[in-house]
Design a protein around this motif. Structure first.
Motif, PDB file in Angstrom:
ATOM      1  N   THR A  93      -7.961  -1.890  -5.556  1.00 34.27           N
ATOM      2  CA  THR A  93      -9.397  -1.432  -6.056  1.00 34.27           C
ATOM      3  C   THR A  93     -10.305  -2.568  -5.581  1.00 34.27           C
ATOM      4  O   THR A  93     -10.021  -3.660  -5.288  1.00 34.27           O
ATOM      5  CB  THR A  93      -9.579  -1.087  -7.496  1.00 34.27           C
ATOM      6  OG1 THR A  93      -9.310  -2.660  -8.286  1.00 34.27           O
ATOM      7  CG2 THR A  93      -8.317  -0.290  -8.051  1.00 34.27           C
ATOM      8  N   PHE A 105      -4.742  -2.984  -9.157  1.00 32.00           N
ATOM      9  CA  PHE A 105      -3.597  -2.215  -8.498  1.00 32.00           C
ATOM     10  C   PHE A 105      -3.494  -0.899  -9.140  1.00 32.00           C
ATOM     11  O   PHE A 105      -3.225  -0.756 -10.168  1.00 32.00           O
ATOM     12  CB  PHE A 105      -2.418  -2.749  -8.758  1.00 32.00           C
ATOM     13  CG  PHE A 105      -2.378  -4.078  -7.884  1.00 32.00           C
ATOM     14  CD1 PHE A 105      -3.370  -4.648  -7.219  1.00 32.00           C
ATOM     15  CD2 PHE A 105      -1.080  -4.961  -8.090  1.00 32.00           C
ATOM     16  CE1 PHE A 105      -3.022  -6.099  -6.719  1.00 32.00           C
ATOM     17  CE2 PHE A 105      -0.866  -6.244  -7.127  1.00 32.00           C
ATOM     18  CZ  PHE A 105      -2.067  -6.790  -6.630  1.00 32.00           C
ATOM     19  N   ARG A 149      -0.518   4.670  -6.611  1.00 30.81           N
ATOM     20  CA  ARG A 149      -0.678   6.097  -5.833  1.00 30.81           C
ATOM     21  C   ARG A 149      -0.111   7.333  -6.432  1.00 30.81           C
ATOM     22  O   ARG A 149       0.798   7.223  -7.005  1.00 30.81           O
ATOM     23  CB  ARG A 149       0.150   5.763  -4.440  1.00 30.81           C
ATOM     24  CG  ARG A 149      -0.621   4.659  -3.486  1.00 30.81           C
ATOM     25  CD  ARG A 149       0.425   4.769  -2.177  1.00 30.81           C
ATOM     26  NE  ARG A 149       0.645   5.922  -1.585  1.00 30.81           N
ATOM     27  CZ  ARG A 149      -0.024   6.248  -0.274  1.00 30.81           C
ATOM     28  NH1 ARG A 149      -1.084   5.516   0.007  1.00 30.81           N
ATOM     29  NH2 ARG A 149       0.233   7.461  -0.103  1.00 30.81           N
ATOM     30  N   ARG A 173       0.726  -1.168  -0.075  1.00 35.12           N
ATOM     31  CA  ARG A 173      -0.003   0.040  -0.061  1.00 35.12           C
ATOM     32  C   ARG A 173       0.875   1.125  -0.042  1.00 35.12           C
ATOM     33  O   ARG A 173       0.367   2.241  -0.056  1.00 35.12           O
ATOM     34  CB  ARG A 173      -0.922   0.192   1.061  1.00 35.12           C
ATOM     35  CG  ARG A 173      -1.865  -1.213   0.987  1.00 35.12           C
ATOM     36  CD  ARG A 173      -3.098  -1.018   2.355  1.00 35.12           C
ATOM     37  NE  ARG A 173      -3.919  -2.450   1.971  1.00 35.12           N
ATOM     38  CZ  ARG A 173      -4.975  -2.256   1.332  1.00 35.12           C
ATOM     39  NH1 ARG A 173      -5.427  -1.150   0.750  1.00 35.12           N
ATOM     40  NH2 ARG A 173      -5.651  -3.293   1.298  1.00 35.12           N
ATOM     41  N   ASN A 174       2.210   1.223  -0.025  1.00 36.96           N
ATOM     42  CA  ASN A 174       2.868   2.290   0.037  1.00 36.96           C
ATOM     43  C   ASN A 174       3.243   2.713  -1.596  1.00 36.96           C
ATOM     44  O   ASN A 174       3.532   3.956  -1.895  1.00 36.96           O
ATOM     45  CB  ASN A 174       4.405   2.086   0.610  1.00 36.96           C
ATOM     46  CG  ASN A 174       4.444   1.851   2.104  1.00 36.96           C
ATOM     47  OD1 ASN A 174       3.644   2.417   2.612  1.00 36.96           O
ATOM     48  ND2 ASN A 174       5.348   0.875   2.453  1.00 36.96           N
ATOM     49  N   TRP A 223       0.451   1.086  -4.040  1.00 38.64           N
ATOM     50  CA  TRP A 223      -0.713   0.873  -4.846  1.00 38.64           C
ATOM     51  C   TRP A 223      -1.931   0.918  -4.061  1.00 38.64           C
ATOM     52  O   TRP A 223      -1.800   0.684  -2.723  1.00 38.64           O
ATOM     53  CB  TRP A 223      -0.595  -0.446  -5.361  1.00 38.64           C
ATOM     54  CG  TRP A 223       0.471  -0.992  -6.187  1.00 38.64           C
ATOM     55  CD1 TRP A 223       1.813  -1.395  -5.852  1.00 38.64           C
ATOM     56  CD2 TRP A 223       0.830  -0.656  -7.653  1.00 38.64           C
ATOM     57  NE1 TRP A 223       2.753  -1.448  -6.915  1.00 38.64           N
ATOM     58  CE2 TRP A 223       2.032  -0.809  -8.099  1.00 38.64           C
ATOM     59  CE3 TRP A 223      -0.095  -0.002  -8.380  1.00 38.64           C
ATOM     60  CZ2 TRP A 223       2.443  -0.664  -9.478  1.00 38.64           C
ATOM     61  CZ3 TRP A 223       0.298   0.157  -9.797  1.00 38.64           C
ATOM     62  CH2 TRP A 223       1.402  -0.566 -10.569  1.00 38.64           C
ATOM     63  N   ILE A 224      -2.903   1.462  -4.486  1.00 42.54           N
ATOM     64  CA  ILE A 224      -4.474   1.438  -3.977  1.00 42.54           C
ATOM     65  C   ILE A 224      -4.995   0.057  -4.707  1.00 42.54           C
ATOM     66  O   ILE A 224      -5.087  -0.007  -5.787  1.00 42.54           O
ATOM     67  CB  ILE A 224      -5.086   2.638  -4.449  1.00 42.54           C
ATOM     68  CG1 ILE A 224      -4.453   4.012  -3.970  1.00 42.54           C
ATOM     69  CG2 ILE A 224      -6.658   2.536  -3.680  1.00 42.54           C
ATOM     70  CD1 ILE A 224      -4.802   5.054  -4.410  1.00 42.54           C
TER      71      ILE A 224
END
Length: 256
Positions: A87, A92, A95, A81-82, A84-85
């Protein structure tokens, strides 16, 4: 068969710059020259781009195998999560505060923080191969807002489907498993990267020959199944000739 500006090339020595090719690039070049398909290029730069990109796709597939990234369904996918967000549908989305090159590279460096479906793995491999081909500066200019999900969704790589071609290193192939077990729909098929020399990579299974992948899928059929998994005739590959323009126009994304 390979044609550059209408002239057929007969040997690898006919390709400008062949002396600087790596062993993998030479292998890819020979496969193109000896293919039953005809490949036409407007310039030697387009040909060199395809050879380089194909060999980098192959090396990226091996790198993903060794990354520690796991197989998962779209519903159970996970990402660092550093970078990619994640969904709601298992894609992916990059960010906004990181670069595309760093985000793609992280998958291969911190693979244990990732799990994804085999179609997503194909996109990751193609992007990594392209990053290695055009370098981080151009890659970052081209792929802001990057989304990793499926081959059907993505337009950035100019993917094309070939139904009567010959499989070459870097191509995406698909094994269909028509009688997959309903409890494990993720095994209804497997996307593969052609590694050359009869070997393939499939995320969640590894590297092997075609028969080995078919055997794995056959073990995941419904009870009483009689129809074997099989390799379909479809070949998916980037439009290498059009994508070669990325090197000439790095600030302009290509339109279909």
């Amino acid at each position: 068969m390979v044609y550059v500006k209408g002239k057929q090339l007969n040997t690898i020595e006919d390709i400008p710059g062949f002396g600087q090719f790596s062993e993998a690039q030479r292998t890819t070049a020979v496969r193109l020259l000896n293919s039953r398909e005809s490949f036409f290029y407007d310039s030697s730069r387009q040909l060199q781009f395809e050879i380089t990109y194909r060999s980098n796709i192959v090396s990226s597939a091996y790198a993903l195998k060794d990354s520690g990234a796991r197989f998962a369904t779209f519903q159970t996918s996970r990402a660092n999560r550093n970078f990619w967000i994640l969904t709601a549908y298992g894609g992916f989305l990059i960010r906004p505060d990181v670069t595309p090159a760093d985000a793609i590279t992280d998958i291969f460096v911190n693979g244990r923080k990732y799990a994804f479906e085999c179609t997503t793995s194909m996109m990751i491999i193609l992007y990594k191969g392209l990053l290695e081909t055009i370098g981080p500066t151009t890659f970052n200019q081209l792929f802001r807002g990057l989304l990793l999900w499926s081959t059907e969704h993505d337009e950035d790589l100019q993917l094309t489907a070939v139904t009567s071609g010959e499989s070459l290193p870097g191509d995406i192939r698909y094994i269909q498993n028509p009688e997959f077990h309903p409890a494990t729909p993720q095994w209804q098929g497997e996307n593969l990267i052609d590694l050359g020399n009869g070997m393939f990579f499939g995320h969640g299974i590894g590297v092997g020959m075609l028969g080995e992948f078919i055997e794995v899928l056959n073990q995941r059929r419904r009870p009483g199944a009689t129809t074997s998994a099989f390799l379909t005739g479809q070949i998916i590959r980037p439009n290498f000739r059009r994508m070669a323009e990325y090197t000439g126009h790095p600030l302009r994304r290509l339109l279909v």
